[in-house]
Design an enzyme around this catalytic site. Structure first.
Site, PDB file in Angstrom:
ATOM      1  N   GLY A 139       0.737  -0.842   0.033  1.00 55.98           N
ATOM      2  CA  GLY A 139      -0.106   0.123   0.141  1.00 55.98           C
ATOM      3  C   GLY A 139       1.036   1.359  -0.114  1.00 55.98           C
ATOM      4  CB  SER A 140       0.263   4.491   1.465  1.00 58.64           C
ATOM      5  OG  SER A 140      -0.448   4.797   2.378  1.00 58.64           O
ATOM      6  CB  THR A 141       4.946   5.426   1.479  1.00 53.01           C
ATOM      7  OG1 THR A 141       5.711   4.788   0.617  1.00 53.01           O
ATOM      8  CG2 THR A 141       6.333   6.562   2.769  1.00 53.01           C
ATOM      9  CB  THR A 177      -0.402   2.810   5.354  1.00 51.65           C
ATOM     10  OG1 THR A 177      -2.055   3.825   4.796  1.00 51.65           O
ATOM     11  CG2 THR A 177      -1.323   2.276   5.727  1.00 51.65           C
ATOM     12  N   GLY A 178       1.860   2.987   5.727  1.00 51.23           N
ATOM     13  CA  GLY A 178       3.572   1.708   5.790  1.00 51.23           C
ATOM     14  C   GLY A 178       4.417   2.114   7.026  1.00 51.23           C
ATOM     15  CD  GLU A 232       5.148  -2.944  -3.399  1.00 53.03           C
ATOM     16  OE1 GLU A 232       4.711  -1.714  -3.631  1.00 53.03           O
ATOM     17  OE2 GLU A 232       4.455  -4.051  -4.113  1.00 53.03           O
TER      18      GLU A 232
END
Length: 466
Positions: free
Chosen positions: A216-218, A220-221, A238
């Site tokens: 997903g998005s950076t 959210t990561g 990722e």
């Protein structure tokens, strides 16, 4: 939902609509933290036995799961098209399901054999790979079924149990696929909990989930990494990619245009490693722009169940609004719209393929990951400056170089910052090739033996002889 070998309903549901026409497809359950607890408890029980199964049993199970996907691909593909929006044919839902089966089959043939590190008169030292335990999988909406398999296949193959939380935008197809797969597995080994208030937090903080796999998005990561820190979970993240391509002056514009086009617009640009910034040398700039425009204007876009269509809608309102914003801002910032530029007056989240010429660093459509059918094209005369610009952002899954001179392509590739550098293609992934990014785009690696090993812990046996 499917938890501990049984279908589980929910007190609350929400409507799921087709992004192409707004039609109601069905109702998705709303999961809870209690559902997560139940799934994790079942996973722990199932994993205790599964982790001790012989390697060939786990390999044969992955082969069996590949067969399940193949047998049910028609049903799953149609549901995926209705829910996600991508076309049924071409590089769409049927392609995604064939990828799911292929990935399971390829993972079945991988193994993590015992490695003898030392064997002499003093000692024998062996390196073994053992299961992590319970893997929590959090998946996105762009390739929901394929990415779920990217998480499930290596985790199950390495001896783990899996609890998966699909994106709220693509819940139905994931629920159905997991149910079909889980019916072939020991109860509790694979469960799916639908998104709902507190579900993501429950997974990332759960003391009995040993590893999180996330795509997903950076942004959210980063939140997942912070939430997982107190329990020291293993992580494979990722995340975002604002991936650059550099086109050198020796190319034949028409010869490279199709590879560039699909590198950018596969899945309507909704792919993490899609080409999202195109740097083109001044000598071939106009020719490349013309060739890409011709391709864009020839690609049919519409509802995915119509087999004549090659591209579908943007998947959800939030992403549609982002692409619309970036496209609207481009002319105000000095960009020139070659084609597209604004949504057509039609039902659904359809946005035309949009090419922005005369783009420059600092423009919103260049600096932000579009994740949709929009590509900025930046002119350059100095290749060193093009490389500097390509490396100027911090989300680097992939990059590409387009040239007839492979040696020069390799030289430039060595100077680009990204997890994968392609020469004369962009975005290809395969189950045997490790995949991961640089800087803020990923933590860890997926695919290949390296990705399988990331779903295991190393355990050393050190036997004294003397």
């Amino acid at each position: 939902m499917w938890i501990d070998g049984a279908a589980i309903g929910a007190k609350e549901t929400r409507e799921v609509h087709d992004p192409a026409n707004g039609e109601l497809i069905g109702l998705a359950p709303v999961g809870t933290a209690t559902d997560v607890d139940r799934a994790v408890s079942a996973a722990m029980r199932a994993q205790a036995d599964w982790g001790s199964q012989p390697d060939e049993v786990r390999a044969e199970t992955c082969r069996k799961l590949a067969g399940v996907i193949t047998q049910n691909s028609g049903e799953l593909a149609r549901l995926l098209t209705r829910e996600q929006g991508k076309p049924l044919k071409g590089i769409g839902s049927e392609f995604e399901l064939s990828g799911c089966a292929a990935w399971l089959g390829a993972t079945a043939e991988m193994s993590l054999p015992v490695k003898v590190i030392q064997d002499d008169e003093a000692a024998r030292v062996e390196q073994h790979y053992v299961p992590v335990g319970v893997v929590g999988s959090i998946t996105p909406w762009n390739w929901p079924l394929l990415i779920a398999i990217w998480h499930i296949a290596p985790a199950i193959r390495a001896g783990n149990a899996v609890v998966i939380k699909p994106s709220p935008y693509t819940t139905l197809s994931t629920l159905r696929m997991v149910e079909l797969l889980a019916r072939e597995l020991p109860d509790g080994l694979l469960s799916v909990v639908a998104d709902g208030p507190g579900v993501g937090e429950a997974m990332t903080t759960h003391p009995d989930i040993d590893k999180i796999m996330f795509t997903g998005s950076t942004a959210t990561g980063k939140k997942i990494m912070a939430a997982a820190a107190p329990t020291l979970k293993k992580l494979t993240l990722e995340m975002g990619g604002n991936d650059a391509g550099i086109v050198l002056p020796d190319v034949d514009a028409k010869a490279v245009a199709e590879g560039i086009f699909w590198g950018a617009f596969l899945n309507n640009g909704q792919t993490c490693a899609a080409l999202k910034r195109l740097y083109v040398h001044d000598d071939v700039y106009d020719e490349v722009c013309a060739a890409l425009t011709e391709l864009a204007n020839a690609v049919p876009m519409g509802e995915g169940l119509d087999e004549n269509n090659v591209l579908g809608p943007v998947q959800n309102a939030m992403q549609f609004e982002k692409v619309s914003r970036l496209a609207a801002a481009a002319p105000e910032e000095g960009g020139r719209v070659l084609t597209g530029g604004s949504a057509r007056g039609r039902t659904g989240f359809f946005f035309p393929i949009t090419l922005i010429a005369d783009a420059k660093e600092g423009m919103a459509c260049v600096d932000e990951e579009q994740f949709g059918p929009l590509l900025p094209i930046i002119r350059f005369t100095d290749v060193d400056d093009a490389i500097r610009q390509a490396n100027s952002l911090d989300v680097d899954l992939a990059a590409s170089v387009w040239t007839k001179d492979i040696d020069q392509g390799r030289e430039i590739a060595e100077r680009l910052v990204a997890g994968t550098i392609y020469v004369n293609k962009h975005g290809e992934v395969a189950p045997h090739i490790p995949f991961g990014g640089a800087r803020y785009s990923s933590m860890g690696v997926e695919f290949g033996i390296e990705g399988l090993a990331a779903c295991a812990n190393i355990k050393i046996y050190n036997f004294a002889k003397a």
